[in-house]
Design an enzyme around this catalytic site. Structure first.
Site, PDB file in Angstrom:
ATOM      1  N   GLY A  18      -0.653   7.940   1.215  1.00 38.36           N
ATOM      2  CA  GLY A  18      -0.644   8.057   2.663  1.00 38.36           C
ATOM      3  C   GLY A  18       0.637   7.633   3.350  1.00 38.36           C
ATOM      4  O   GLY A  18       1.752   7.960   2.930  1.00 38.36           O
ATOM      5  N   TYR A  48     -13.005  -2.936  10.435  1.00 41.14           N
ATOM      6  CA  TYR A  48     -11.666  -2.340  10.298  1.00 41.14           C
ATOM      7  C   TYR A  48     -10.909  -2.446  11.624  1.00 41.14           C
ATOM      8  O   TYR A  48      -9.754  -2.872  11.659  1.00 41.14           O
ATOM      9  CB  TYR A  48     -11.783  -0.875   9.869  1.00 41.14           C
ATOM     10  N   GLY A  79       2.156   4.665   3.708  1.00 39.44           N
ATOM     11  CA  GLY A  79       3.078   3.794   2.977  1.00 39.44           C
ATOM     12  C   GLY A  79       3.910   4.564   1.973  1.00 39.44           C
ATOM     13  O   GLY A  79       5.130   4.370   1.866  1.00 39.44           O
ATOM     14  N   GLY A 133       0.822  -1.215   0.000  1.00 47.31           N
ATOM     15  CA  GLY A 133       0.000   0.000   0.000  1.00 47.31           C
ATOM     16  C   GLY A 133       0.850   1.255   0.000  1.00 47.31           C
ATOM     17  O   GLY A 133       0.572   2.209   0.737  1.00 47.31           O
ATOM     18  N   ALA A 134       1.880   1.270  -0.841  1.00 40.45           N
ATOM     19  CA  ALA A 134       2.786   2.427  -0.873  1.00 40.45           C
ATOM     20  C   ALA A 134       2.367   3.444  -1.929  1.00 40.45           C
ATOM     21  O   ALA A 134       3.147   4.316  -2.296  1.00 40.45           O
ATOM     22  CB  ALA A 134       4.214   1.956  -1.124  1.00 40.45           C
TER      23      ALA A 134
HETATM   24  P1  NDP Z   1      -4.417   5.184   2.555  1.00 39.55           P
HETATM   25  O1  NDP Z   1      -5.805   4.863   2.119  1.00 39.55           O
HETATM   26  O2  NDP Z   1      -3.823   6.478   2.126  1.00 39.55           O
HETATM   27  O3  NDP Z   1      -3.436   4.027   2.140  1.00 39.55           O
HETATM   28  C1  NDP Z   1      -3.847   2.702   2.107  1.00 39.55           C
HETATM   29  C2  NDP Z   1      -3.049   1.963   1.082  1.00 39.55           C
HETATM   30  O4  NDP Z   1      -3.489   0.601   1.063  1.00 39.55           O
HETATM   31  C3  NDP Z   1      -3.238   2.518  -0.352  1.00 39.55           C
HETATM   32  O5  NDP Z   1      -1.990   2.490  -0.997  1.00 39.55           O
HETATM   33  C4  NDP Z   1      -4.186   1.493  -0.965  1.00 39.55           C
HETATM   34  O6  NDP Z   1      -4.035   1.350  -2.368  1.00 39.55           O
HETATM   35  C5  NDP Z   1      -3.677   0.236  -0.284  1.00 39.55           C
HETATM   36  N1  NDP Z   1      -4.614  -0.884  -0.443  1.00 39.55           N
HETATM   37  C6  NDP Z   1      -5.915  -0.949  -0.116  1.00 39.55           C
HETATM   38  N2  NDP Z   1      -6.417  -2.134  -0.484  1.00 39.55           N
HETATM   39  C7  NDP Z   1      -5.413  -2.838  -1.050  1.00 39.55           C
HETATM   40  C8  NDP Z   1      -5.320  -4.119  -1.628  1.00 39.55           C
HETATM   41  N3  NDP Z   1      -6.384  -4.936  -1.744  1.00 39.55           N
HETATM   42  N4  NDP Z   1      -4.126  -4.524  -2.114  1.00 39.55           N
HETATM   43  C9  NDP Z   1      -3.042  -3.713  -2.045  1.00 39.55           C
HETATM   44  N5  NDP Z   1      -3.079  -2.477  -1.518  1.00 39.55           N
HETATM   45  C10 NDP Z   1      -4.260  -2.052  -1.023  1.00 39.55           C
HETATM   46  O7  NDP Z   1      -4.463   5.086   4.157  1.00 39.55           O
HETATM   47  P2  NDP Z   1      -3.330   5.323   5.276  1.00 39.55           P
HETATM   48  O8  NDP Z   1      -2.051   5.697   4.679  1.00 39.55           O
HETATM   49  O9  NDP Z   1      -3.944   6.167   6.303  1.00 39.55           O
HETATM   50  O10 NDP Z   1      -3.242   3.860   5.893  1.00 39.55           O
HETATM   51  C11 NDP Z   1      -2.053   3.119   5.942  1.00 39.55           C
HETATM   52  C12 NDP Z   1      -2.000   2.316   7.230  1.00 39.55           C
HETATM   53  O11 NDP Z   1      -2.003   3.197   8.343  1.00 39.55           O
HETATM   54  C13 NDP Z   1      -3.173   1.368   7.425  1.00 39.55           C
HETATM   55  O12 NDP Z   1      -2.688   0.144   7.929  1.00 39.55           O
HETATM   56  C14 NDP Z   1      -4.010   2.065   8.485  1.00 39.55           C
HETATM   57  O13 NDP Z   1      -4.753   1.141   9.241  1.00 39.55           O
HETATM   58  C15 NDP Z   1      -2.920   2.712   9.309  1.00 39.55           C
HETATM   59  N6  NDP Z   1      -3.325   3.812  10.142  1.00 39.55           N
HETATM   60  C16 NDP Z   1      -3.802   4.986   9.600  1.00 39.55           C
HETATM   61  C17 NDP Z   1      -4.176   6.017  10.429  1.00 39.55           C
HETATM   62  C18 NDP Z   1      -4.698   7.286   9.913  1.00 39.55           C
HETATM   63  O14 NDP Z   1      -5.038   8.154  10.716  1.00 39.55           O
HETATM   64  N7  NDP Z   1      -4.792   7.507   8.602  1.00 39.55           N
HETATM   65  C19 NDP Z   1      -4.052   5.882  11.892  1.00 39.55           C
HETATM   66  C20 NDP Z   1      -3.550   4.620  12.328  1.00 39.55           C
HETATM   67  C21 NDP Z   1      -3.186   3.636  11.476  1.00 39.55           C
HETATM   68  P3  NDP Z   1      -4.790   2.325  -3.419  1.00 39.55           P
HETATM   69  O15 NDP Z   1      -3.955   3.556  -3.493  1.00 39.55           O
HETATM   70  O16 NDP Z   1      -4.785   1.528  -4.675  1.00 39.55           O
HETATM   71  O17 NDP Z   1      -6.156   2.586  -2.872  1.00 39.55           O
END
Ligand code: NDP
Length: 327
Positions: A13, A193, A15, A9-10
């Site tokens: 956000g 979630y 990643g 998921g890079a």
């Molecule tokens: P984003 O939605 O910005 O990033 C999520 C990433 O996961 C995207 O790159 C997305 O891809 C990818 N993804 C989703 N589904 C799949 C899949 N089936 N296969 C491969 N990749 C997938 O969210 P965040 O950066 O906020 O989240 C990243 C992590 O941080 C998560 O684990 C979240 O639980 C955790 N987190 C976030 C917080 C927050 O406040 N935002 C707080 C605490 C934890 P695509 O770009 O294609 O959609």
């Protein structure tokens, strides 16, 4: 060959920003494991990630076949593996009905937990075989957690709270025939979630207990802060998306920018002083917590009662293995 970090998921956000921090350091080659190849490439270019410092590889965690294919492609690349970061997640708080992965698991738990569970297990041997001369000093496996796992915080207590119960829904396949929720209850997207994040942290602790001594891999989880502007909230209602960032900035003070959160995750990957295994790292935005041990600004946080329930963690492990190997 430079030390290699895989980050799922890079493409956005946390990643993406962690990938950028590691790539810009010049010490790492980053594999951006993403379902949307073009989006990841565009995002990397927009942040100015140096050419040659990263490779985008296709991975859709909502398909176990795709996870297996990704692992094969990675192995074929001949790269060493020094760090694996399970970061990708979906969050479907307004969904009225469950949706499912290619293998028929409820989408949040299927993607966030079961996809990553298989990925980590298939790459453990590669981590173990890391040459160990990376900036962190030893191979690392990081599974991104969330505040939902600390009941010692306000946010960790906001309903619907995570609760895996006795795992009866997961045991029967999480396919909606009996239930699409781990505890066997009615579908609730926000809870699914949170449950998946508890699974992430339980899995990290199981990995530590089962494999740290035999592999030398450091396992860790983290809560990077509330990154209120990421794509994670894309499925939330508009009003929430408008009010959530200022609420986190000024009321809870839990807000953290994407760039800072990315630096925090990169620190857990690369900082040699964060070498303790089995730890759930957090950062105190107010710098006011006196009751945690702090290493280079990162705090060894306490986890919730459910996350520290190793019997439940062990059962989750066994059920997850079974779901990946249906007879
Ligand atoms: P984003 O939605 O910005 O990033 C999520 C990433 O996961 C995207 O790159 C997305 O891809 C990818 N993804 C989703 N589904 C799949 C899949 N089936 N296969 C491969 N990749 C997938 O969210 P965040 O950066 O906020 O989240 C990243 C992590 O941080 C998560 O684990 C979240 O639980 C955790 N987190 C976030 C917080 C927050 O406040 N935002 C707080 C605490 C934890 P695509 O770009 O294609 O959609």
């Amino acid at each position: 060959q430079k030390p290699t970090a895989i980050i799922t998921g890079a493409s956005s956000g946390l990643g993406l920003n962690a990938a950028n921090a590691l790539a810009q350091s010049g010490d790492w080659h980053v594999i951006m494991a993403c379902r949307d190849f073009a989006k990841a490439e565009r995002a990397a270019q927009k942040l100015g990630m140096p050419k040659g410092s990263y490779t985008v590889m296709h991975l859709d965690l909502a398909s176990l076949e795709s996870v297996r294919q990704f692992v094969q492609n990675f192995k074929n690349s001949g790269r060493r593996l020094d760090a694996l970061v399970a970061n990708a997640a979906v969050y479907l708080p307004t969904a009225k009905e469950p949706t499912f992965t290619a293998d028929g698991f409820e989408l949040s738990v299927g993607t966030n937990h079961l996809g990553h569970f298989l990925l980590v297990n298939l790459l453990l041997e590669d981590l173990k075989n890391s040459p160990k001369n990376n900036p962190a000093g030893a191979p690392r496996c990081i599974i991104v957690g969330s505040i939902t796992g600390n009941t010692n915080t306000l946010a960790g207590n906001v309903p619907p709270k995570a609760d895996l119960g006795d795992l009866r829904g997961l045991t029967t396949g999480l396919d909606g025939r009996n239930s699409s929720m781990i505890n066997g209850g009615e579908f609730d997207g926000a809870k699914a979630y949170k449950d998946s994040k508890v699974c992430n942290m339980l899995t990290m602790r199981q990995l530590h207990q089962r494999f740290h001594d035999s592999t030398g891999v450091t396992f860790a989880s983290l809560y990077p802060g509330c990154i209120a502007e990421t794509g994670l909230f894309r499925n939330h209602i508009g009003l929430f998306r408008t009010l959530f960032p200022p609420f986190q900035k000024f009321i809870t003070k839990g807000y953290v920018s994407e760039a800072e959160a990315g630096r925090r995750l990169a620190q857990v990957v690369s900082d040699p002083s964060l070498n303790k295994s089995g730890v759930y790292w957090s950062w105190d935005n107010d710098k006011s917590s006196l009751w945690f041990d702090s290493v280079d600004g990162a705090l060894e946080n306490r986890v919730s009662e459910e996350v520290s329930d190793d019997k439940k963690g062990s059962k989750l492990w066994d059920v997850s293995v079974k779901l990946h190997n249906p007879t």
